[in-house]
Design a protein around this motif. Structure first.
Motif, mmCIF file in Angstrom:
data_model
loop_
_atom_site.group_PDB
_atom_site.id
_atom_site.type_symbol
_atom_site.label_atom_id
_atom_site.label_comp_id
_atom_site.label_asym_id
_atom_site.label_seq_id
_atom_site.Cartn_x
_atom_site.Cartn_y
_atom_site.Cartn_z
ATOM 1 N N MET A 1 -35.876 4.290 3.014
ATOM 2 C CA MET A 1 -34.419 4.430 3.065
ATOM 3 C C MET A 1 -33.855 3.555 4.179
ATOM 4 O O MET A 1 -34.293 3.647 5.325
ATOM 5 C CB MET A 1 -34.024 5.896 3.307
ATOM 6 C CG MET A 1 -32.516 6.127 3.379
ATOM 7 S SD MET A 1 -32.089 7.805 3.901
ATOM 8 C CE MET A 1 -32.838 8.762 2.591
ATOM 9 N N ALA A 2 -32.912 2.689 3.870
ATOM 10 C CA ALA A 2 -32.311 1.812 4.875
ATOM 11 C C ALA A 2 -31.447 2.622 5.835
ATOM 12 O O ALA A 2 -30.728 3.533 5.436
ATOM 13 C CB ALA A 2 -31.467 0.748 4.188
ATOM 14 N N ILE A 3 -31.533 2.298 7.115
ATOM 15 C CA ILE A 3 -30.756 2.990 8.141
ATOM 16 C C ILE A 3 -29.401 2.310 8.265
ATOM 17 O O ILE A 3 -29.310 1.127 8.597
ATOM 18 C CB ILE A 3 -31.499 2.975 9.477
ATOM 19 C CG1 ILE A 3 -32.801 3.777 9.354
ATOM 20 C CG2 ILE A 3 -30.623 3.537 10.591
ATOM 21 C CD1 ILE A 3 -33.685 3.695 10.570
ATOM 22 N N LYS A 4 -28.342 3.068 7.997
ATOM 23 C CA LYS A 4 -27.003 2.501 8.031
ATOM 24 C C LYS A 4 -26.038 3.279 8.916
ATOM 25 O O LYS A 4 -24.877 2.888 9.059
ATOM 26 C CB LYS A 4 -26.433 2.409 6.610
ATOM 27 C CG LYS A 4 -27.226 1.443 5.721
ATOM 28 C CD LYS A 4 -26.574 1.274 4.368
ATOM 29 C CE LYS A 4 -27.342 0.259 3.510
ATOM 30 N NZ LYS A 4 -26.721 0.066 2.179
ATOM 31 N N THR A 5 -26.514 4.397 9.506
ATOM 32 C CA THR A 5 -25.678 5.188 10.407
ATOM 33 C C THR A 5 -26.504 5.619 11.614
ATOM 34 O O THR A 5 -27.744 5.679 11.556
ATOM 35 C CB THR A 5 -25.124 6.457 9.724
ATOM 36 O OG1 THR A 5 -26.215 7.345 9.427
ATOM 37 C CG2 THR A 5 -24.388 6.106 8.425
ATOM 38 N N SER A 11 -33.295 11.140 12.085
ATOM 39 C CA SER A 11 -33.776 11.868 10.910
ATOM 40 C C SER A 11 -35.132 11.316 10.496
ATOM 41 O O SER A 11 -35.284 10.118 10.277
ATOM 42 C CB SER A 11 -32.782 11.726 9.751
ATOM 43 O OG SER A 11 -33.350 12.205 8.543
ATOM 44 N N ALA A 12 -36.115 12.181 10.409
ATOM 45 C CA ALA A 12 -37.453 11.752 9.998
ATOM 46 C C ALA A 12 -37.460 11.230 8.566
ATOM 47 O O ALA A 12 -38.350 10.470 8.181
ATOM 48 C CB ALA A 12 -38.443 12.911 10.134
ATOM 49 N N ASP A 13 -36.479 11.623 7.763
ATOM 50 C CA ASP A 13 -36.412 11.158 6.374
ATOM 51 C C ASP A 13 -36.137 9.657 6.303
ATOM 52 O O ASP A 13 -36.680 8.956 5.442
ATOM 53 C CB ASP A 13 -35.318 11.917 5.612
ATOM 54 C CG ASP A 13 -35.653 13.385 5.412
ATOM 55 O OD1 ASP A 13 -36.861 13.712 5.409
ATOM 56 O OD2 ASP A 13 -34.721 14.191 5.286
ATOM 57 N N SER A 14 -35.291 9.164 7.188
ATOM 58 C CA SER A 14 -34.918 7.744 7.177
ATOM 59 C C SER A 14 -35.564 6.951 8.294
ATOM 60 O O SER A 14 -35.631 5.724 8.224
ATOM 61 C CB SER A 14 -33.393 7.602 7.272
ATOM 62 O OG SER A 14 -32.882 8.335 8.372
ATOM 63 N N CYS A 15 -36.048 7.626 9.322
ATOM 64 C CA CYS A 15 -36.634 6.953 10.481
ATOM 65 C C CYS A 15 -37.876 7.721 10.917
ATOM 66 O O CYS A 15 -37.808 8.616 11.760
ATOM 67 C CB CYS A 15 -35.610 6.873 11.616
ATOM 68 S SG CYS A 15 -36.201 5.983 13.075
ATOM 69 N N LYS A 16 -38.996 7.340 10.364
ATOM 70 C CA LYS A 16 -40.251 8.033 10.678
ATOM 71 C C LYS A 16 -40.673 7.789 12.116
ATOM 72 O O LYS A 16 -41.148 8.695 12.802
ATOM 73 C CB LYS A 16 -41.356 7.573 9.729
ATOM 74 C CG LYS A 16 -42.690 8.263 9.957
ATOM 75 C CD LYS A 16 -43.743 7.765 8.973
ATOM 76 C CE LYS A 16 -45.085 8.457 9.234
ATOM 77 N NZ LYS A 16 -46.141 7.959 8.310
ATOM 78 N N LYS A 52 -39.088 17.918 14.223
ATOM 79 C CA LYS A 52 -38.624 17.656 12.857
ATOM 80 C C LYS A 52 -39.478 16.628 12.139
ATOM 81 O O LYS A 52 -39.145 16.192 11.031
ATOM 82 C CB LYS A 52 -37.165 17.192 12.897
ATOM 83 C CG LYS A 52 -36.197 18.254 13.413
ATOM 84 C CD LYS A 52 -34.780 17.700 13.500
ATOM 85 C CE LYS A 52 -33.820 18.751 14.064
ATOM 86 N NZ LYS A 52 -32.439 18.210 14.203
ATOM 87 N N GLY A 53 -40.576 16.209 12.768
ATOM 88 C CA GLY A 53 -41.507 15.282 12.121
ATOM 89 C C GLY A 53 -41.317 13.831 12.460
ATOM 90 O O GLY A 53 -41.947 12.957 11.859
ATOM 91 N N ALA A 174 -42.207 0.645 13.851
ATOM 92 C CA ALA A 174 -41.039 1.520 13.924
ATOM 93 C C ALA A 174 -39.999 1.178 12.865
ATOM 94 O O ALA A 174 -39.921 0.046 12.378
ATOM 95 C CB ALA A 174 -40.412 1.433 15.313
ATOM 96 N N ASP A 175 -39.199 2.165 12.556
ATOM 97 C CA ASP A 175 -38.075 1.968 11.640
ATOM 98 C C ASP A 175 -36.807 1.600 12.398
ATOM 99 O O ASP A 175 -35.905 0.973 11.838
ATOM 100 C CB ASP A 175 -37.824 3.245 10.829
ATOM 101 C CG ASP A 175 -39.046 3.653 10.025
ATOM 102 O OD1 ASP A 175 -39.346 2.974 9.028
ATOM 103 O OD2 ASP A 175 -39.708 4.636 10.410
#
Length: 377
Positions: A1-5, A11-16, A52-53, A174-175
């Motif tokens: 998922m691209a980080i745009k905000t 968030s671990a969903d978009s930034c592991k 949160k992972g 890193a993300d």
């Protein structure tokens, strides 16, 4: 998922995996004492991310400032190289202990990693650092990374932890990279000027974006400024890593910035492969090759750098070392690993392929810098 905000950064969903850079002025006060309460708040935020992972790497300044206070050195330990190295040697122990104690409060283990430019410029050592970071993160540890100022010299050092954070971001896979600063983010002009406006989103660093940067550090404790942060964003972008600048002076700075949606987020518009991202992110070329306009046009189309296009050779580099490729105005347009040492490059410059064998006494290589070992900047 691209980080745009900014919210997606935590968030671990978009930034592991997130790299958080902390500057000296945030961690140490004007008297050289650690800002314990502020650091406790940031450590709590890191612990919440971890719960949160999310995997977090910290790139922390502050060793020289802490050590200078303990040694009672003038000018914050930066009067000369010897003072800086002595201060860093003492301060590194204190810095590591400080982070370890704050994170241990939340049940997290910290690990200290001290690096120099050479550790991330040399491919094998870079891969070793990457492997170490990966293993620590897999073990649930928070790596605390800093430049090894006790041995680094002016000629072979990052000089700021902004670019170091971006390089660590590459090595850690890193993300995103989060730079905690003393300003809200990138302004469209000097923040002291009336009407200065925050730039919330930057999609790819351009000359216009570079022109907005200021090289000053307001605190006087750090070594970076907005220029180094822009350079860090360019390094991160090569690996497809998002980078954000937020104001770290507030309590619980990450939450404060995310909740207010206040900061500058650099969204990458390119993603080089692992080796090319590493090559493009290297910051210590051993020399430079100036090339003519025809060569520049050819490079832009994906060609290798040939000797015929070289007009000037600077430096005393050896074969296999990194060189900067510049235009007639001295602007770097590319960099790569050179196939000849400096003396041979100078002898071959301006000569066509059929003329080079006479100079060398043997058949020449296909290029001075092959396109597979070069990246455009």
């Amino acid at each position: 998922m691209a980080i745009k905000t900014l919210r997606q950064l935590v968030s671990a969903d978009s930034c592991k995996t997130l790299v958080v850079k902390v500057g000296s002025a945030l961690l140490v006060d004007a008297n050289g004492q650690p800002r314990e309460e502020w650091l406790s708040g940031l450590s709590a935020e890191i612990a919440a991310m971890h719960a949160k992972g999310q995997r977090v790497v910290v790139v922390s300044s502050g060793a020289i400032a802490l050590g200078a206070s303990r040694l009672h050195l003038d000018k914050g330990g930066r009067a000369n190289l010897a003072d800086a190295q002595a201060a860093a040697s003492v301060g590194q122990i204190g810095l590591a202990g400080l982070w370890s104690s704050k994170l241990q409060t939340h049940g997290l283990n910290a690990a200290q990693i001290l690096v120099t430019v050479g550790d991330l410029e040399d491919r094998r050592r870079y891969l070793n650092a990457s492997s170490t970071l990966e293993r620590l993160l897999d073990c649930g540890v928070v790596p605390i990374v800093n430049e090894n100022d006790s041995v680094a010299t002016e000629e072979i050092r990052f000089g700021d932890n902004d670019r170091l954070a971006a390089r660590v971001g590459q090595a850690a896979g890193a993300d995103a990279v989060l730079l905690l600063s003393d300003v809200d983010g990138l302004m469209d002009r000097d923040p002291s000027q009336a009407g200065a406006r925050l730039i919330p989103i930057v999609e790819g660093v351009t000359d216009d974006i570079r022109s907005m940067a200021s090289g000053s550090s307001a605190s006087g404790l750090g070594s970076g400024g907005m220029i180094s942060k822009i350079q860090a964003a360019e390094i991160a972008e090569r690996a497809g890593i998002a980078l954000a600048i937020i104001n770290g002076t507030r309590d619980h700075p990450v939450s404060a910035a995310v909740d207010a949606d206040l900061g500058t987020l650099f969204i990458p518009t390119r993603q080089d492969g692992g080796r090319r991202a590493w090559l493009g992110g290297r910051i210590a070329p051993a020399g430079s090759l100036t090339v003519d306009e025809g060569c520049i046009a050819a490079l832009a189309k994906g060609a290798s750098l040939l000797a015929a296009g070289i007009t000037k050779v600077d430096g005393s580099f050896q074969r296999g070392e990194l060189v900067s490729i510049k235009d007639a105005d001295g602007c770097a347009i590319a960099q790569g690993l050179v196939e000849y040492d400096a003396a041979v490059c100078a002898a071959l410059s301006g000569k066509r392929h059929e003329e080079q064998a006479e100079v060398l006494g043997h058949a020449p290589r296909s290029a001075v810098v092959h396109r597979d070992q070069m990246v455009l900047l």
